[in-house]
Design an enzyme around this catalytic site. Structure first.
Site, PDB file in Angstrom:
ATOM      1  N   ASP A  13       0.870  -1.682  -0.096  1.00  0.00           N
ATOM      2  CA  ASP A  13       0.117  -0.054  -0.116  1.00  0.00           C
ATOM      3  C   ASP A  13       1.297   1.299   0.005  1.00  0.00           C
ATOM      4  O   ASP A  13       0.883   1.783   0.907  1.00  0.00           O
ATOM      5  CB  ASP A  13      -0.855   0.140   1.169  1.00  0.00           C
ATOM      6  CG  ASP A  13      -1.720  -1.485   1.072  1.00  0.00           C
ATOM      7  OD1 ASP A  13      -2.040  -1.469   0.294  1.00  0.00           O
ATOM      8  OD2 ASP A  13      -2.036  -2.147   2.719  1.00  0.00           O
ATOM      9  N   HIS A  41      -4.537  -1.957  -6.812  1.00  0.00           N
ATOM     10  CA  HIS A  41      -4.025  -0.708  -7.077  1.00  0.00           C
ATOM     11  C   HIS A  41      -4.585  -0.006  -7.923  1.00  0.00           C
ATOM     12  O   HIS A  41      -5.406  -0.294  -9.456  1.00  0.00           O
ATOM     13  CB  HIS A  41      -2.690  -1.103  -7.296  1.00  0.00           C
ATOM     14  CG  HIS A  41      -2.398  -1.989  -8.446  1.00  0.00           C
ATOM     15  ND1 HIS A  41      -2.502  -3.370  -8.352  1.00  0.00           N
ATOM     16  CD2 HIS A  41      -2.642  -1.625  -9.848  1.00  0.00           C
ATOM     17  CE1 HIS A  41      -2.497  -3.783  -9.517  1.00  0.00           C
ATOM     18  NE2 HIS A  41      -2.080  -2.993 -10.419  1.00  0.00           N
TER      19      HIS A  41
END
EC number: 6.3.4.4
Length: 432
Positions: A13, A41
């Site tokens: 992340d 993503h």
């Protein structure tokens, strides 16, 4: 000219989506080499938002070849759904633009179910890992156990039934032990044959394609998922993913030799986040953690889970630099720190009264380490949208330089907002 591997230097992340998209415009080929559809993503291209979890980032750009390498575990139904979702957004994913390695292991419904059964059982005993329940771990287990069904098996209906039987011998024994009903041979065969025609046109000898592309001088971008600290060997075991997430996996997970990799770029968030269970030395369970989470929109793309937030941990990133051979970092989300009066950086740990400069491998020791902080003055101006060093407040520049010094790697790219053009380029990884 260098081929580039992009890896996360923390717990995932870190903002890889934007950086990979930024780099993919310069690449000819984009390769996924590990993980599955458990790591999402977000890409913003020409004002359109695309959320991917299995497909390489190159699929949203015309003229790019995207590749799913053998190191990935591949859910065919998730693939079909993601392709359909992109088609609805105007992006056609065709076999001339995407190749899937023939020796890629498949994720089946029984893998997802087993993942859930185990997490439920672990929740009751307090030993939960915090997986996404998407079958990633069980699929890798079958791969290592030499009983996986692979993409190429979909093309051989004579031997496929025998492979399904072998798989079910193992899984049905597990299911009985966990108190669940067995899966039938016919159910798994139907699951596989229902998607075979949609998968097989993409199947190819990926190692050969990559070798030809490399020899032709084309630029190859290897796109990592998750982060270094989730690596099955080098992460905070057992609170890790089921694959190697470090840069070395790019070679094994795609079929290129390690000499084909020229530059390793570590994506590094200006603070630290983690999803799920496991140690997190700099976690802030207070208003700072809430501030970072709210300002940084720290919720998972795939699961929507709230991320745990804390200060930048230079010990962890320095270790990631060493383990990956990182030549430079892309520092992301610096703008999230705008407006803080002071910012802390973890420079070392105290373990049982002694100072250490590394993360211990032992689970018990990881839980006992105490962060040692250096406090820096914050900045009142904004870094959001900055596109040159001159646009940054002096204290923000000082913060970046301090991080470079602590981790032993320079900043190659600096991201100052989710917009792809709000990026300060210091070193072009492809020109290394």
């Amino acid at each position: 000219m260098a081929n580039v591997v992009v890896v996360g230097s923390q717990w995932g992340d870190e903002g890889k989506g934007k950086i990979v998209d930024w780099l993919s415009e310069r690449a000819d080929v984009v390769v996924r080499f590990q993980g599955g559809h458990n790591a999402g993503h977000t890409l913003v291209v020409d004002g359109k938002v695309y959320k991917l979890s299995l497909l390489p980032s190159g699929v949203v750009r015309q003229g790019k070849l995207s590749i799913i390498g053998n190191g990935v575990v591949f859910d065919p139904h998730a693939f079909v759904a993601e392709v359909a979702k992109l088609k609805a957004q105007g992006v056609e994913v065709t076999p001339d633009r995407l190749k899937i390695a023939e020796n890629t292991a498949l994720i089946l419904s029984l893998h997802r179910e087993l993942d859930g059964f185990r997490e439920d059982a672990a929740s009751n005993s307090g030993t939960k890992i915090g997986t996404t329940r998407r079958g990633i771990g069980p699929a890798y287990e079958d791969k290592v156990g030499r009983r996986a069904v692979r993409v190429m098996d979909l093309a051989d209906l004579e031997t496929l039934p025998l492979k399904v039987d072998r798989l079910l011998t193992h899984h049905n024994a597990l299911r009985r032990g966990l108190g669940h009903g067995e899966v039938t041979h016919d159910a798994i065969m139907a699951e596989l044959t229902s998607v075979a025609d949609e998968i097989l046109p993409y199947m190819d000898r990926v190692w050969k394609i990559l070798d030809d592309k490399r020899r032709a001088g084309e630029r190859i971008l290897f796109e990592g998922a998750q982060g270094t600290l989730l690596d099955i060997d080098h992460g905070t075991y057992p609170f890790v993913t089921s694959s190697n997430t470090v840069a070395g996996q790019a070679a094994a997970g795609s079929g290129v030799g390690p000499g084909a990799i020229g530059y390793v770029l570590g994506i590094t968030k200006a603070y630290t986040t983690r999803v799920g269970e496991g140690p997190f030395p700099t976690e802030q369970k207070n208003e700072i953690g809430e501030f970072l989470g709210t300002r940084g929109h720290e919720f998972g793309v795939v699961t929507g889970r709230k991320r745990r937030c804390g200060w930048f941990d230079a010990v962890l990133v320095r270790q990631a630099v060493a383990v990956n051979g990182i030549k430079g970092i892309a520092l992301t989300k610096l703008d999230v720190l705008d407006g803080l009066d002071e910012i802390k950086v973890c420079t070392g740990y105290r373990l049982d009264g002694e100072m250490i400069d590394y993360l211990p491998a032992s689970q018990g020791a990881q839980a006992r380490v105490e962060p040692v902080y250096e406090t820096l003055e914050g900045w009142k101006g904004t870094t959001a949208g900055a596109r040159s060093w001159n646009d940054l407040p002096a204290q923000a520049v000082k913060y970046v330089r301090y991080i470079e010094e602590l981790i032993g790697a320079p900043v190659a790219l600096l991201s100052t907002s989710p917009e792809r053009d709000d990026t300060i380029l210091v070193t072009d990884p492809f020109q290394d």
